[in-house]
Design a protein around this motif. Structure first.
Motif, PDB file in Angstrom:
ATOM      1  N   ARG A  13      46.147  37.040  26.525  1.00 47.91           N
ATOM      2  CA  ARG A  13      44.745  37.345  26.203  1.00 47.91           C
ATOM      3  C   ARG A  13      43.805  36.332  26.847  1.00 47.91           C
ATOM      4  O   ARG A  13      42.753  36.699  27.368  1.00 47.91           O
ATOM      5  CB  ARG A  13      44.549  37.409  24.693  1.00 47.91           C
ATOM      6  CG  ARG A  13      45.151  38.676  24.066  1.00 47.91           C
ATOM      7  CD  ARG A  13      44.768  38.851  22.606  1.00 47.91           C
ATOM      8  NE  ARG A  13      45.341  37.832  21.737  1.00 47.91           N
ATOM      9  CZ  ARG A  13      46.575  37.864  21.236  1.00 47.91           C
ATOM     10  NH1 ARG A  13      47.371  38.885  21.524  1.00 47.91           N
ATOM     11  NH2 ARG A  13      47.016  36.907  20.446  1.00 47.91           N
ATOM     12  N   SER A  14      44.200  35.064  26.850  1.00 51.14           N
ATOM     13  CA  SER A  14      43.383  34.023  27.484  1.00 51.14           C
ATOM     14  C   SER A  14      43.260  34.251  28.985  1.00 51.14           C
ATOM     15  O   SER A  14      42.176  34.108  29.558  1.00 51.14           O
ATOM     16  CB  SER A  14      43.975  32.633  27.236  1.00 51.14           C
ATOM     17  OG  SER A  14      43.912  32.295  25.886  1.00 51.14           O
ATOM     18  N   ILE A  15      44.375  34.585  29.616  1.00 53.28           N
ATOM     19  CA  ILE A  15      44.350  34.844  31.056  1.00 53.28           C
ATOM     20  C   ILE A  15      43.460  36.043  31.360  1.00 53.28           C
ATOM     21  O   ILE A  15      42.641  36.008  32.285  1.00 53.28           O
ATOM     22  CB  ILE A  15      45.776  35.065  31.600  1.00 53.28           C
ATOM     23  CG1 ILE A  15      46.581  33.768  31.520  1.00 53.28           C
ATOM     24  CG2 ILE A  15      45.736  35.588  33.033  1.00 53.28           C
ATOM     25  CD1 ILE A  15      48.058  33.940  31.825  1.00 53.28           C
ATOM     26  N   ALA A  16      43.612  37.113  30.594  1.00 54.80           N
ATOM     27  CA  ALA A  16      42.812  38.319  30.822  1.00 54.80           C
ATOM     28  C   ALA A  16      41.319  38.014  30.683  1.00 54.80           C
ATOM     29  O   ALA A  16      40.506  38.450  31.510  1.00 54.80           O
ATOM     30  CB  ALA A  16      43.233  39.424  29.858  1.00 54.80           C
ATOM     31  N   LEU A  17      40.952  37.263  29.662  1.00 56.74           N
ATOM     32  CA  LEU A  17      39.548  36.901  29.466  1.00 56.74           C
ATOM     33  C   LEU A  17      39.044  36.020  30.602  1.00 56.74           C
ATOM     34  O   LEU A  17      37.933  36.206  31.100  1.00 56.74           O
ATOM     35  CB  LEU A  17      39.366  36.204  28.115  1.00 56.74           C
ATOM     36  CG  LEU A  17      37.930  35.903  27.713  1.00 56.74           C
ATOM     37  CD1 LEU A  17      37.076  37.166  27.696  1.00 56.74           C
ATOM     38  CD2 LEU A  17      37.912  35.240  26.340  1.00 56.74           C
ATOM     39  N   ARG A  18      39.862  35.082  31.029  1.00 55.73           N
ATOM     40  CA  ARG A  18      39.459  34.207  32.136  1.00 55.73           C
ATOM     41  C   ARG A  18      39.273  35.012  33.421  1.00 55.73           C
ATOM     42  O   ARG A  18      38.316  34.787  34.172  1.00 55.73           O
ATOM     43  CB  ARG A  18      40.493  33.111  32.345  1.00 55.73           C
ATOM     44  CG  ARG A  18      40.117  32.160  33.452  1.00 55.73           C
ATOM     45  CD  ARG A  18      41.040  31.004  33.530  1.00 55.73           C
ATOM     46  NE  ARG A  18      40.594  30.103  34.574  1.00 55.73           N
ATOM     47  CZ  ARG A  18      41.200  28.991  34.859  1.00 55.73           C
ATOM     48  NH1 ARG A  18      42.252  28.611  34.167  1.00 55.73           N
ATOM     49  NH2 ARG A  18      40.768  28.228  35.833  1.00 55.73           N
ATOM     50  N   LEU A  19      40.181  35.935  33.688  1.00 60.37           N
ATOM     51  CA  LEU A  19      40.046  36.770  34.874  1.00 60.37           C
ATOM     52  C   LEU A  19      38.765  37.595  34.818  1.00 60.37           C
ATOM     53  O   LEU A  19      38.042  37.710  35.811  1.00 60.37           O
ATOM     54  CB  LEU A  19      41.270  37.678  35.034  1.00 60.37           C
ATOM     55  CG  LEU A  19      42.582  36.976  35.379  1.00 60.37           C
ATOM     56  CD1 LEU A  19      43.735  37.978  35.358  1.00 60.37           C
ATOM     57  CD2 LEU A  19      42.502  36.272  36.723  1.00 60.37           C
ATOM     58  N   LYS A  20      38.479  38.161  33.648  1.00 57.49           N
ATOM     59  CA  LYS A  20      37.253  38.942  33.482  1.00 57.49           C
ATOM     60  C   LYS A  20      36.027  38.067  33.723  1.00 57.49           C
ATOM     61  O   LYS A  20      35.112  38.445  34.454  1.00 57.49           O
ATOM     62  CB  LYS A  20      37.190  39.548  32.075  1.00 57.49           C
ATOM     63  CG  LYS A  20      35.919  40.330  31.815  1.00 57.49           C
ATOM     64  CD  LYS A  20      35.887  40.861  30.404  1.00 57.49           C
ATOM     65  CE  LYS A  20      34.588  41.603  30.146  1.00 57.49           C
ATOM     66  NZ  LYS A  20      34.560  42.159  28.795  1.00 57.49           N
ATOM     67  N   THR A  21      36.023  36.881  33.140  1.00 58.23           N
ATOM     68  CA  THR A  21      34.905  35.943  33.303  1.00 58.23           C
ATOM     69  C   THR A  21      34.726  35.566  34.769  1.00 58.23           C
ATOM     70  O   THR A  21      33.598  35.403  35.244  1.00 58.23           O
ATOM     71  CB  THR A  21      35.161  34.671  32.449  1.00 58.23           C
ATOM     72  OG1 THR A  21      35.272  35.070  31.085  1.00 58.23           O
ATOM     73  CG2 THR A  21      34.031  33.670  32.604  1.00 58.23           C
ATOM     74  N   ASP A  22      35.841  35.447  35.498  1.00 60.95           N
ATOM     75  CA  ASP A  22      35.794  35.091  36.915  1.00 60.95           C
ATOM     76  C   ASP A  22      35.494  36.284  37.816  1.00 60.95           C
ATOM     77  O   ASP A  22      35.474  36.149  39.039  1.00 60.95           O
ATOM     78  CB  ASP A  22      37.106  34.436  37.344  1.00 60.95           C
ATOM     79  CG  ASP A  22      37.290  33.046  36.761  1.00 60.95           C
ATOM     80  OD1 ASP A  22      36.321  32.474  36.220  1.00 60.95           O
ATOM     81  OD2 ASP A  22      38.421  32.526  36.842  1.00 60.95           O
ATOM     82  N   GLY A  23      35.290  37.463  37.224  1.00 60.47           N
ATOM     83  CA  GLY A  23      34.950  38.651  38.001  1.00 60.47           C
ATOM     84  C   GLY A  23      36.125  39.313  38.695  1.00 60.47           C
ATOM     85  O   GLY A  23      35.947  40.116  39.606  1.00 60.47           O
ATOM     86  N   ILE A  24      37.322  39.019  38.249  1.00 59.66           N
ATOM     87  CA  ILE A  24      38.532  39.617  38.838  1.00 59.66           C
ATOM     88  C   ILE A  24      38.725  41.000  38.220  1.00 59.66           C
ATOM     89  O   ILE A  24      38.635  41.164  37.014  1.00 59.66           O
ATOM     90  CB  ILE A  24      39.774  38.746  38.565  1.00 59.66           C
ATOM     91  CG1 ILE A  24      39.566  37.320  39.061  1.00 59.66           C
ATOM     92  CG2 ILE A  24      41.029  39.391  39.144  1.00 59.66           C
ATOM     93  CD1 ILE A  24      39.329  37.179  40.537  1.00 59.66           C
ATOM     94  N   ASN A  25      38.990  41.998  39.062  1.00 52.69           N
ATOM     95  CA  ASN A  25      39.172  43.346  38.521  1.00 52.69           C
ATOM     96  C   ASN A  25      40.563  43.933  38.793  1.00 52.69           C
ATOM     97  O   ASN A  25      40.823  45.076  38.463  1.00 52.69           O
ATOM     98  CB  ASN A  25      38.088  44.291  39.047  1.00 52.69           C
ATOM     99  CG  ASN A  25      38.085  44.379  40.557  1.00 52.69           C
ATOM    100  OD1 ASN A  25      39.029  43.950  41.210  1.00 52.69           O
ATOM    101  ND2 ASN A  25      37.021  44.916  41.111  1.00 52.69           N
ATOM    102  N   ARG A  26      41.446  43.112  39.415  1.00 53.98           N
ATOM    103  CA  ARG A  26      42.794  43.616  39.703  1.00 53.98           C
ATOM    104  C   ARG A  26      43.779  42.447  39.639  1.00 53.98           C
ATOM    105  O   ARG A  26      43.505  41.372  40.165  1.00 53.98           O
ATOM    106  CB  ARG A  26      42.844  44.246  41.085  1.00 53.98           C
ATOM    107  CG  ARG A  26      44.156  44.886  41.413  1.00 53.98           C
ATOM    108  CD  ARG A  26      44.052  45.712  42.685  1.00 53.98           C
ATOM    109  NE  ARG A  26      43.563  44.921  43.793  1.00 53.98           N
ATOM    110  CZ  ARG A  26      44.320  44.480  44.793  1.00 53.98           C
ATOM    111  NH1 ARG A  26      45.596  44.772  44.820  1.00 53.98           N
ATOM    112  NH2 ARG A  26      43.806  43.776  45.768  1.00 53.98           N
ATOM    113  N   ALA A  27      44.912  42.670  38.996  1.00 54.80           N
ATOM    114  CA  ALA A  27      45.955  41.646  38.890  1.00 54.80           C
ATOM    115  C   ALA A  27      47.289  42.227  39.310  1.00 54.80           C
ATOM    116  O   ALA A  27      47.617  43.355  38.944  1.00 54.80           O
ATOM    117  CB  ALA A  27      46.042  41.128  37.459  1.00 54.80           C
TER     118      ALA A  27
END
Length: 163
Positions: free
Chosen positions: A64-78
């Motif tokens: 959940r932390s990683i997902a939130l950080r990615l969202k905050t960083d504007g990442i839309n694909r993992a």
């Protein structure tokens, strides 16, 4: 490929096991190391759910932390790469945990995801069947593929990038 700082290697080898370590490497890449099986009286094949089928590791919180950080960083694909020993135990159970815990956390944050199995660093453990025949160790990757996971090698990742 992962570049783990010497300070992290020391923490990984320390006798007092911490379930989650995180930091960044010399290139600025962030990473998390989630240790599974930190309960001495309970084995763990998967990264998120202990073998009792009830107890959870710290992995779902980290996901959940990683997902939130990615969202905050504007990442839309993992793109998630998984591999190791043993394909028919730890890798397969951890893959199921990723599908059950991490992928939904990513999707809840608007991040599309794919999982790739690193076939050149994943090996199964042969277990004799009751009739003394050896199993087909290729069935675990097939089960992961049935869930949408693609097979690749570390060479593919190095040559083609992370997707």
């Amino acid at each position: 490929m992962a570049e783990l700082p010497a300070s992290l290697i020391g923490q990984l080898e320390a006798p007092d096991v911490r379930p989650v370590l995180n930091g960044s490497d010399s290139r600025g890449n962030s990473f998390y190391v989630v240790r599974k099986g930190v309960q001495r009286d309970l084995d763990s094949y998967g990264i998120a759910i202990e073998n009792d089928g009830v107890s959870k590791t710290e992995a779902p919180n980290v996901f959940r932390s990683i997902a939130l950080r990615l969202k905050t960083d504007g990442i839309n694909r993992a793109v998630i790469h998984i591999g190791g020993l043993a394909t028919n135990f730890c890798v397969e159970f951890s893959h199921a945990d990723l599908c059950r815990e991490f992928v939904p956390a990513l999707h809840a944050n608007g991040i599309e995801s794919r999982i790739h199995l690193l076939t050149d660093v994943s090996y199964g453990i042969p277990i004799a069947k009751p009739d003394r025949s050896w199993p087909d160790l290729g069935t675990a990757p097939s089960r992961m593929a049935s869930m949408g996971t693609k097979a690749c090698t570390t060479e593919d990742v190095a040559r083609d990038g992370l997707d």
